[in-house]
Design a protein around this motif. Structure first.
Motif, short mmCIF file in Angstrom:
data_model
loop_
_atom_site.label_atom_id
_atom_site.label_comp_id
_atom_site.label_asym_id
_atom_site.label_seq_id
_atom_site.Cartn_x
_atom_site.Cartn_y
_atom_site.Cartn_z
N HIS A 1 7.24 8.41 3.49
CA HIS A 1 6.35 7.43 2.86
C HIS A 1 4.88 7.81 2.93
O HIS A 1 4.09 7.40 2.09
CB HIS A 1 6.57 6.06 3.49
N ASP A 2 4.51 8.61 3.94
CA ASP A 2 3.08 8.95 4.05
C ASP A 2 2.61 9.81 2.87
O ASP A 2 1.42 10.05 2.71
CB ASP A 2 2.72 9.58 5.40
N GLN B 1 1.54 0.58 -10.88
CA GLN B 1 1.55 0.59 -9.41
C GLN B 1 1.27 1.98 -8.87
O GLN B 1 0.83 2.14 -7.74
CB GLN B 1 2.89 0.10 -8.85
N HIS C 1 2.00 3.06 12.85
CA HIS C 1 1.66 4.15 11.95
C HIS C 1 0.16 4.12 11.69
O HIS C 1 -0.38 3.10 11.30
CB HIS C 1 2.43 3.94 10.64
N TYR D 1 6.63 -6.40 1.78
CA TYR D 1 6.53 -6.04 3.21
C TYR D 1 7.13 -7.13 4.10
O TYR D 1 7.64 -6.84 5.18
CB TYR D 1 5.07 -5.84 3.62
N GLU E 1 8.42 1.49 6.12
CA GLU E 1 9.26 2.45 6.82
C GLU E 1 10.13 1.80 7.89
O GLU E 1 11.03 2.43 8.43
CB GLU E 1 8.40 3.50 7.54
N ARG F 1 6.70 6.20 -5.75
CA ARG F 1 7.55 5.40 -4.90
C ARG F 1 9.05 5.76 -5.01
O ARG F 1 9.73 5.88 -3.99
CB ARG F 1 7.33 3.92 -5.21
N GLN G 1 0.17 1.45 -5.12
CA GLN G 1 -0.10 0.13 -4.57
C GLN G 1 0.50 -0.05 -3.18
O GLN G 1 -0.11 -0.65 -2.31
CB GLN G 1 0.46 -0.93 -5.51
N THR G 2 1.71 0.45 -2.98
CA THR G 2 2.35 0.28 -1.69
C THR G 2 2.34 1.60 -0.91
O THR G 2 3.13 1.79 0.00
CB THR G 2 3.78 -0.26 -1.85
N GLY G 3 1.48 2.49 -1.31
CA GLY G 3 1.30 3.74 -0.58
C GLY G 3 -0.18 3.95 -0.35
O GLY G 3 -0.91 3.00 -0.08
N PHE H 1 10.03 8.52 -2.79
CA PHE H 1 10.15 8.11 -1.38
C PHE H 1 11.42 7.30 -1.17
O PHE H 1 12.18 7.53 -0.23
CB PHE H 1 8.92 7.29 -0.96
N SER I 1 -3.79 -6.09 -8.15
CA SER I 1 -3.39 -4.71 -8.39
C SER I 1 -4.48 -3.93 -9.11
O SER I 1 -4.22 -3.16 -10.01
CB SER I 1 -2.12 -4.62 -9.23
#
Ligand SMILES: Cc1cc2nc3c(=O)[nH]c(=O)nc-3n(C[C@H](O)[C@H](O)[C@H](O)COP(=O)(O)OP(=O)(O)OC[C@H]3O[C@@H](n4cnc5c(N)ncnc54)[C@H](O)[C@@H]3O)c2cc1C
Lengths: 277, 361
Positions: B273-274, B299, A167, A38, A188, B263, B279-281, B266, B161
């Protein structure tokens, strides 16, 4: 000229962390370090603002000496300066102690290279996963915080105003704020660039600026590192892996297979719970 | 207690002698939009009720907003003994500074020993600011909460994680703060015969003092809320393109669910992304999760492994996703998913026919 600070952290690549089955502890040796993903989105947005409006981009990271690699990556992408805040005394910091040191570093960056307009942080780190450092830094600097930003819609340099899209779980919020602000970046927000050859060459020769506790004459030593952290880790344990007995379904045709699966689901409590019945 | 103080200091120490014994009870900061509360707020009240009983201390709720009188009453129906309400036009939308000032005022005035927030975007934003101001320790994204004999909050959360769980303590400061995940804790049954005290709190900032302005809120059009979804049909790289999501959507519609993604789906731009799980969602816990063309990388699985039932459809019999699935089908998703949709609709039709036969019969 605008001055933007991007805060980054080097984190272990979580894919490579394994649990030692004998001792039930983490095996961290040989785990490669990556820049928290990020944070790169935050840096990219800073660089886009630099491309469009002209800005000075300073990257700061708190970490061990080996984190200079992360700063070199940022410089190769286009950051002007990379600062490594590194001192044994900073080790063991929780989010409160970390935000204290990062805020001091932003203040010092302002003294060195001009007043800061925007600070970017990542939404959260992949190792800590808290998302608390960004708000902590904003709070200490007395900046307004704009967290979970997926778009910078507008930046008015003269009026010192910014409009961003935040968001949220149920939608998107357009927020206007006065600079200086702290923004935490979502994936995003953008697609981080790859460094070009000139950037890579520049980064190869680049030596990051290093600040230790001695570079912060007014630092309150009771507020840094493990000693400055109100939270402590008690017990850690490896959760029992969920025991599932996988039923592999086979049948002579796809249609029969599909029917079998749906029938199996109807034999559970799901239809009642989900209102299928 | 005296002995306690002689122990070597661990962590940050308060300045001077601080007596924390006035700090009593648990405060849940309720999150709402337009007068409707987020489910996680009631779930936290449910879990906190158990802890408050153990501490023999009151359970309190904080409601901030405009036109939120009803939310305050609801908080009582869901278990709060005492509700602080701060209702004012400038508090209509969440903004960090005015909201955190109200919370800080209540915390300093009424001294709860524990303060909890939902680990939502807003909850994390607010809690991070408040903990820094106080200062105190804050533990993020907890999945287990308890109190011990020393009245310490044992806030446990996944680490590395989700490979480990860690209990985080804050021994030297009050209140002890944590954000906690949605969908993990049970709310109490709503009981509108419950009574409690409602305490009005003055706003702590004027509009002119607030530099940020919420221009508008655009509710997400496709209404995707993975975290609250009960059925999720997810697609991965195996879909090969955006068109694959159409057949997943059809199955999701048939089962009353929504579409999720890995991922790579996406990243390839096949979906926003929603929809991403992992892990990153989003971390999801539906009753039914159907993974189509997803290999089952850690992940991804950390974001969905607590689903009640998992179905995996993959053409590779060795795909790791099968290890955590209740039902597995080896084969081409482009054949299997439409067949499932058909079978699900047919079954539903039959069930409905049976039901109407019974009621009409
Ligand atoms: C820091 C970091 C964070 C990450 N966060 C996330 C995250 O939040 N969420 C996430 O999902 N991933 C995340 N990843 C990526 C993760 O490591 C995996 O790469 C990813 O989950 C793999 O996605 P996939 O299963 O869709 O693709 P693949 O691993 O490529 O699997 C595709 C599968 O589809 C099957 N398949 C192909 N065609 C068909 C067909 N016609 N019918 C049936 N099956 C078919 C294949 O057999 C294969 O098993 C992250 C990675 C990193 C480094």
């Amino acid at each position: 000229m605008l001055h933007i600070v991007a805060c980054i952290k080097q984190v272990p690549d979580s894919r490579e962390i394994r649990i030692d089955p004998k001792t039930n502890t983490l095996i961290r040796q040989g785990v490669p370090a990556i820049v928290n993903f990020y944070d790169l989105h935050g840096l990219e947005e800073a660089l886009r603002i630099k491309d469009e409006y002209g800005a000075r981009v300073t990257v700061v990271t708190m970490g061990p000496p080996s984190a200079d690699k992360a700063l070199k990556l940022c410089v190769s992408m286009g950051a002007d300066e990379g600062v490594l805040i590194s001192d044994r005394a900073f080790a063991g910091a929780d989010t409160l102690a970390t935000s204290y040191v990062v805020a001091l570093a932003v203040e010092k960056a302002a003294q060195e290279w001009g007043p800061v307009d925007i600070v970017f942080c990542g939404k959260q780190t992949l190792d800590g996963d808290t998302g608390q450092v960004g708000p902590g830094v904003a709070c200490r600097l007395d900046y307004d915080q704009l967290t979970y930003v997926e778009k910078v819609e507008h930046l008015d340099e003269a009026k010192k105003e910014i409009i961003v899209h935040r968001h949220l779980e149920d939608g998107v919020e357009r927020v206007k704020a006065k600079l200086p602000v702290l923004i935490t970046a979502l994936a995003e927000l953008n697609k981080p660039r790859r460094a070009g050859l000139p950037g890579v060459l520049k980064a190869g020769r680049y030596q990051p600026v290093v600040w230790t506790t001695n570079d912060f004459p007014d630092i309150d030593r009771s507020k840094i590192g493990l000693k400055g952290s109100p939270t402590i880790v008690g017990k850690t344990w490896v959760p029992e892996p969920k025991k599932v007995e996988t039923q592999m379904l086979t049948a002579e045709s796809t249609a029969v297979l599909a029917e079998q699966l749906i029938d199996s689901l109807y034999a559970t409590e799901l239809p009642a719970k989900l209102g299928w019945a | 207690m005296a002995e306690e103080k002689k122990k070597p200091a661990v962590g940050l120490q308060p300045e001077g002698e601080v007596d924390w014994s006035d700090y009593q009870g648990i405060l849940v900061v309720v999150e709402q939009r337009e007068g409707s509360a987020k489910k996680v707020s009631w779930q936290l009240l449910g879990e906190s009720k158990r802890m408050a009983d153990k501490l023999n201390a009151p359970l309190m709720a904080m409601v901030i907003g405009h036109g939120v009188e009803e939310v305050a009453k609801e908080a009582i129906y869901y278990g709060a003994d005492k509700v602080f309400i701060c209702d004012s036009p400038e508090l209509k939308d969440y903004r960090t500074r005015p909201y955190s000032k109200v919370c800080l005022h209540v915390i300093r005035e009424f001294k709860p020993e524990i303060v909890l927030f939902g680990a939502t975007y807003t909850g994390r934003d607010l809690a991070g600011a408040i903990a820094t101001h106080l200062p105190t320790g804050l533990t993020a994204d907890c999945t287990q909460l308890d109190v011990n004999e020393e009245r310490l909050l044992m806030a446990s959360r996944p680490a590395f994680s989700e490979k480990m769980l860690a209990t985080i303590l804050c021994k030297q400061f009050k209140p002890q703060m944590a954000t906690a995940r949605s969908g993990v804790f049970q709310s109490l049954p709503r009981d509108d015969s419950r009574v409690g005290e409602i305490i009005r709190i003055e706003p702590q900032m004027d509009e002119q003092e607030i530099a940020t302005e919420v221009l508008e809120f655009v509710e997400s059009t496709h209404g995707i809320n993975l975290e609250d979804a009960e059925v999720i049909v997810s697609g991965g790289r195996g879909l090969g393109g955006p068109a694959g999501f159409k057949i997943l959507q059809e199955l999701a519609n048939a089962l009353g669910g929504v579409v999720g993604a890995s991922r790579p789906a996406f990243e390839a731009g096949w979906i926003t992304h929603d929809h991403q799980v992992g892990q990153t969602g989003s971390t999801v816990h539906p009753k039914l999760y159907i993974a189509c063309g997803i290999s089952g990388a850690i992940q991804h699985t950390i974001g969905m492994q607590s689903s009640d039932y998992i179905i995996a459809i993959n053409k590779d019999p060795e795909a790791p996703i099968f290890k955590i699935a209740n039902y597995g089908i080896v084969g081409d998703l482009f054949e299997i998913v439409p067949a499932l949709t058909k079978a699900a609709l047919a079954k539903k039709g039959k069930q409905a026919a049976v039901a109407s036969a019974v009621t009409n019969g």
